[in-house]
Every structure is written in C-alpha cells, then in structure tokens.
Enzyme design. Structure first.
Site, PDB file in Angstrom:
ATOM      1  N   ASP A  98     -38.664  21.262 -74.761  1.00  0.00           N
ATOM      2  CA  ASP A  98     -38.233  19.867 -74.627  1.00  0.00           C
ATOM      3  C   ASP A  98     -37.240  19.592 -75.750  1.00  0.00           C
ATOM      4  O   ASP A  98     -37.645  19.363 -76.868  1.00  0.00           O
ATOM      5  CB  ASP A  98     -39.446  18.941 -74.715  1.00  0.00           C
ATOM      6  CG  ASP A  98     -39.089  17.465 -74.691  1.00  0.00           C
ATOM      7  OD1 ASP A  98     -37.944  17.151 -74.354  1.00  0.00           O
ATOM      8  OD2 ASP A  98     -39.967  16.650 -75.034  1.00  0.00           O
ATOM      9  N   ASP A 149     -32.260  17.405 -79.593  1.00  0.00           N
ATOM     10  CA  ASP A 149     -33.251  17.187 -80.654  1.00  0.00           C
ATOM     11  C   ASP A 149     -34.657  17.506 -80.161  1.00  0.00           C
ATOM     12  O   ASP A 149     -34.921  17.528 -78.954  1.00  0.00           O
ATOM     13  CB  ASP A 149     -33.203  15.732 -81.146  1.00  0.00           C
ATOM     14  CG  ASP A 149     -33.543  14.719 -80.050  1.00  0.00           C
ATOM     15  OD1 ASP A 149     -33.028  14.849 -78.920  1.00  0.00           O
ATOM     16  OD2 ASP A 149     -34.342  13.801 -80.331  1.00  0.00           O
ATOM     17  N   GLU A 180     -32.689  11.844 -78.454  1.00  0.00           N
ATOM     18  CA  GLU A 180     -33.439  11.326 -77.297  1.00  0.00           C
ATOM     19  C   GLU A 180     -34.857  10.976 -77.697  1.00  0.00           C
ATOM     20  O   GLU A 180     -35.421   9.972 -77.260  1.00  0.00           O
ATOM     21  CB  GLU A 180     -33.455  12.362 -76.165  1.00  0.00           C
ATOM     22  CG  GLU A 180     -33.990  11.837 -74.832  1.00  0.00           C
ATOM     23  CD  GLU A 180     -35.502  11.936 -74.652  1.00  0.00           C
ATOM     24  OE1 GLU A 180     -36.018  11.337 -73.698  1.00  0.00           O
ATOM     25  OE2 GLU A 180     -36.184  12.584 -75.478  1.00  0.00           O
ATOM     26  N   GLU A 181     -35.438  11.803 -78.548  1.00  0.00           N
ATOM     27  CA  GLU A 181     -36.860  11.631 -78.882  1.00  0.00           C
ATOM     28  C   GLU A 181     -37.119  10.395 -79.739  1.00  0.00           C
ATOM     29  O   GLU A 181     -38.255   9.971 -79.873  1.00  0.00           O
ATOM     30  CB  GLU A 181     -37.393  12.884 -79.608  1.00  0.00           C
ATOM     31  CG  GLU A 181     -37.310  14.163 -78.785  1.00  0.00           C
ATOM     32  CD  GLU A 181     -38.269  14.199 -77.599  1.00  0.00           C
ATOM     33  OE1 GLU A 181     -39.000  13.202 -77.391  1.00  0.00           O
ATOM     34  OE2 GLU A 181     -38.279  15.209 -76.893  1.00  0.00           O
ATOM     35  N   ASP A 183     -34.830  17.268 -68.101  1.00  0.00           N
ATOM     36  CA  ASP A 183     -35.702  17.003 -69.246  1.00  0.00           C
ATOM     37  C   ASP A 183     -37.090  16.722 -68.706  1.00  0.00           C
ATOM     38  O   ASP A 183     -37.394  15.604 -68.340  1.00  0.00           O
ATOM     39  CB  ASP A 183     -35.164  15.782 -70.015  1.00  0.00           C
ATOM     40  CG  ASP A 183     -35.956  15.499 -71.272  1.00  0.00           C
ATOM     41  OD1 ASP A 183     -36.748  16.360 -71.685  1.00  0.00           O
ATOM     42  OD2 ASP A 183     -35.777  14.410 -71.836  1.00  0.00           O
ATOM     43  N   HIS A 188     -30.996  17.009 -73.859  1.00  0.00           N
ATOM     44  CA  HIS A 188     -30.955  16.604 -75.266  1.00  0.00           C
ATOM     45  C   HIS A 188     -31.291  17.766 -76.198  1.00  0.00           C
ATOM     46  O   HIS A 188     -32.074  18.648 -75.867  1.00  0.00           O
ATOM     47  CB  HIS A 188     -31.821  15.374 -75.537  1.00  0.00           C
ATOM     48  CG  HIS A 188     -33.310  15.554 -75.399  1.00  0.00           C
ATOM     49  ND1 HIS A 188     -34.102  15.971 -76.448  1.00  0.00           N
ATOM     50  CD2 HIS A 188     -34.140  15.353 -74.353  1.00  0.00           C
ATOM     51  CE1 HIS A 188     -35.378  16.011 -76.037  1.00  0.00           C
ATOM     52  NE2 HIS A 188     -35.420  15.651 -74.772  1.00  0.00           N
ATOM     53  N   HIS A 215     -44.118  18.221 -77.198  1.00  0.00           N
ATOM     54  CA  HIS A 215     -44.333  17.507 -78.476  1.00  0.00           C
ATOM     55  C   HIS A 215     -45.498  18.046 -79.306  1.00  0.00           C
ATOM     56  O   HIS A 215     -45.993  17.347 -80.179  1.00  0.00           O
ATOM     57  CB  HIS A 215     -44.532  15.987 -78.260  1.00  0.00           C
ATOM     58  CG  HIS A 215     -43.344  15.320 -77.621  1.00  0.00           C
ATOM     59  ND1 HIS A 215     -43.197  13.963 -77.572  1.00  0.00           N
ATOM     60  CD2 HIS A 215     -42.249  15.828 -77.016  1.00  0.00           C
ATOM     61  CE1 HIS A 215     -42.059  13.657 -76.949  1.00  0.00           C
ATOM     62  NE2 HIS A 215     -41.473  14.791 -76.600  1.00  0.00           N
TER      63      HIS A 215
HETATM   64 ZN   LIG Z   1     -37.295  15.493 -73.754  1.00  0.00          ZN
END
Ligand SMILES: [Zn+2]
Length: 406
Positions: free
Chosen positions: A140, A80, A173-174, A196, A78, A378
């Site tokens: 990520d 994003d 995805e997030e 991921d 992903h 994150h």
């Molecule tokens: Zn991820």
C-alpha cells in the site's frame, strides 16, 4: 520485468508520510522514490516524465497514431506509506509455492495466521510476499505504483493500440493530502482510476461522506463545597453529550453501508472539556441527519446549562464519489467486463473510508479505485502475491484496450 520485482525494489525506499505537516510532501524522503520513478518512466520511453515541486510524478504516453480521439485514461497510485507503523528498512520474505498455511514473520515472533486472515488458503500455490514482522510492507501503495509501471512497460512495446494514457504517482495519500495539489488539467485525462487497495478484482466507486465534529464544553468551576446548583462540570457535560448519541452507531458495531459516530479523542476537567468525533455515512441524507443530531445535542445542552456551555464545530472532510461516478458507469462496467474476461468475479465493495479518487472525482476527474492484490495494510501483517499483481496489470491493460475500441 514482473510487477512484484518492481515492488521489491520500491519497498526499499523509505517514504513514510507524516501527519500534521504544513507542506506537501509532508516528508522530503518521498522525493527519493519520486525521482527514481520519473527516471524509470523516462527509461521506459515516457519522455515527458517529471517530478513537480510538491513531489507529484506525472508522465503521458501519447495515443497510438489513429487512436487520438479515444478516451484519455489516467492511472494513479501513491508513493507514501502509512505513518501507523515503521516503513523503514523493509526486508520482505518471498515464499514461492506458498502452502496456504501460517507464516512465521522472520524472528519478530509475529505469525501471519490463517485464523486471523482466513483468505490465506486461497493464495495457495502463489508466490507470497510478506514482511519480516518488524515493518509494514508498503504494498500500500507501492504495489499500485509497480503495477502501473509494468503497464507502461507493456504499452511501450507498441503491440497494443491505445488512446492517450496519463500516469501519476502522488505523495501524502496516507495523511489525507494526496489530492490537494494534484494538477488535473496538466494531467490531461478524461477519467482515471486509482490503483490502491485489496483483492485484485475489486472495483470501488462508493466511499463514505465524512466530517469531523469537535465539541468544546465550558464549565463553571466552583469550590465543590459550595457547588450546589451553581457548578457546571464540563467533563460531566461531555459525558452527557456522548450518552445522547446512539450507542449502536459506532465503528465497532457497524459494517457495509452502516454509518457511525466515532469518538477519537477526549480530554477534560471541571473547567473545560473537549470531544473529537469523526462522522461517516455512505448515504448523504443519513450523513446530513447525523450532523443535525450533533447540532441538536449542542442546542439542547445550551438550553439546559446556559448559552455558551457547548460549542460545536463541524468540518467537512470528503464526500462519497458515487454521485460523480454514476453518470459515467462505463468506468465500472468496463472494469468488471475485463475482470470477467480474465476469469475473475468482480467484487464491488463500498469503501469504509475515503480515497484520493473521491476528492479527484469532486474536483472534476471521475476516479474509481481498482484493487492491487494486497492485504492487511498499515501493519506488519501486510502481504501480497506476485500472481495477484500480474492480474492487476492484466486488468489495467484490458481496460485500456476496451477504451481503445470504443
Ligand atoms: Zn493506500
């Protein structure tokens, strides 16, 4: 070009997604990276690469002549980054020959510390990539994107015979929407892997079953001076609801395969109150039992305070993909075999969350997850190593090779 060099390029592009948006992609800026990746795929020789109207990038590498009947494998990452922390103006620190000790993150005052991240000494000697403490890194999942792109580069050299390989880069995805508009028939793979996640020799095919549960409490508001035997205080009933749930089954007390009820938000006054929970369990029977407990609480309190006092709404969110992967365990066994051949002990970990692959698995594309070599996602402590990314690339190439022989 090594995978980490691509990562350093991709993290410059601001692709943070946003919660609560109606459309996919949730943020138009994700198109900036999508277009760049489609262009790069074309430059590498993936002629059919394109970005669709919803910011999904697709491309295919046709099978080597003679390998057309091999299993068609897909690889997905992903684009994003999580809205939890700033993803704009990312300025990574690159630390060659890392000494395995604490790392100062720029001038931010933050320190990536061994105390907080005990695996750091195991990365000693590698090239460590961190943030400057003011943003997340975006490994990520731009690490996954960079690794897949590097695999494409390797396959395009034509030295490794392979079946058809399908590539996709997804938005959102997030914010839980990455699988929503994924075109499985158009993608054309029999099976896929998402890239991921954490440790480079990690493979994941179990995730939570998940639902949201919302209690609406309607009270009876009467002047407190005249309330005896008449008032029903919605906030008090809300507290009673929470007290009826097992206190040990909360995120802060559970790990591994232990499920939980998590009170995410609450609000209330005498008149009305609301409780928002998420409910998680790997085991489907235990998950259904948790839903029954919630329903029983609502029923019990309605009998106690009067019908209509408590309304419960349960919304299913995602399911454990294990059920869909177990009939095709070769996906896991082949990945593990490759990891062992490369000298890594595979880690099979149950994910305490969901993945886009879980949704895709239920939609007909069995899709376990492979690690990318990244850690502490994150937030400002996110980090990854160049060597870990190289290993992730080798694992994917090894899996493709295994299926070319079968
Ligand atoms: Zn991820």
């Amino acid at each position: 070009m090594r995978a980490y060099e691509r990562l350093l390029d991709y993290v410059k592009v601001y692709t943070t997604s946003e919660d609560g948006q109606e459309q996919i992609p949730s943020t138009m800026r994700q198109f900036d990276l999508a277009r760049q990746l489609a262009e790069e795929l074309k430059e590498l020789g993936v002629e059919d690469a394109f970005v669709d109207a919803h910011c999904y990038v697709y491309g295919t590498i046709p099978a080597t002549p003679g390998y057309e009947d091999c299993t068609k494998l897909g690889f997905i990452a992903h684009m994003d980054t999580a809205p939890d922390f700033c993803g704009e103006n990312v300025h990574p620190q690159i630390i060659e020959n890392y000494d395995g000790k604490d790392v100062k993150l720029g001038e931010s005052g933050r320190v990536l510390s061994v105390k907080q991240f005990p695996h750091l000494p195991s990365l000693k000697g590698r090239t460590l990539i961190t943030t400057d403490g003011t943003t997340l890194l975006g490994a990520d999942d731009k690490a996954g994107v960079a690794e897949i792109m590097t695999v494409v580069q390797e396959l395009m050299k034509g030295e490794r015979p392979h079946g058809k390989v399908c590539i996709a880069f997804t938005p959102d995805e997030e914010v839980g929407c990455g699988a929503d508009l994924f075109d499985i028939p158009g993608f054309g793979a029999d099976y896929a892997y998402t890239l991921d996640g954490g440790y480079e020799a990690e493979v994941v095919y179990e995730n939570f079953n998940a639902c949201g549960a919302e209690f609406q409490v309607n009270g009876v508001n009467i002047h407190p001076g005249e309330a005896k035997d008449r008032m029903v205080n919605a906030s008090i009933v809300a507290m009673e609801i929470n007290s009826m749930l097992p206190a040990c089954e909360r995120p802060e007390h559970t790990e591994l395969y232990e499920g939980f009820y998590h009170l995410c938000a609450m609000s209330g006054n005498v008149e009305k109150a609301e409780l928002h929970y998420i409910v998680r369990d790997h085991d489907n029977a235990a998950f259904e039992a948790k839903k029954k407990t919630l329903a029983l609480i609502a029923k019990t309190l309605n009998e106690k305070y009067g019908e209509g006092t408590v309304a419960l709404t349960i919304t299913d969110q995602y399911q454990n993909m294990a059920e869909k992967i177990k009939p095709c365990m070769h996906l896991i066994e082949n990945a593990q075999a490759v990891m062992r051949e490369l000298g890594y002990e595979p880690e099979v970990t149950p994910v305490r969350g969901g993945t886009d692959g879980a949704r895709l698995s239920y939609d007909g594309l069995p899709c376990p997850n492979l690690g990318t070599g990244g850690y502490a996602f994150h937030g400002p402590f996110e980090h990854i190593t160049a060597e870990g990314m190289d290993v992730a690339v080798q694992i994917v190439l090894g899996i493709i090779e295994k299926y070319a022989k079968q």
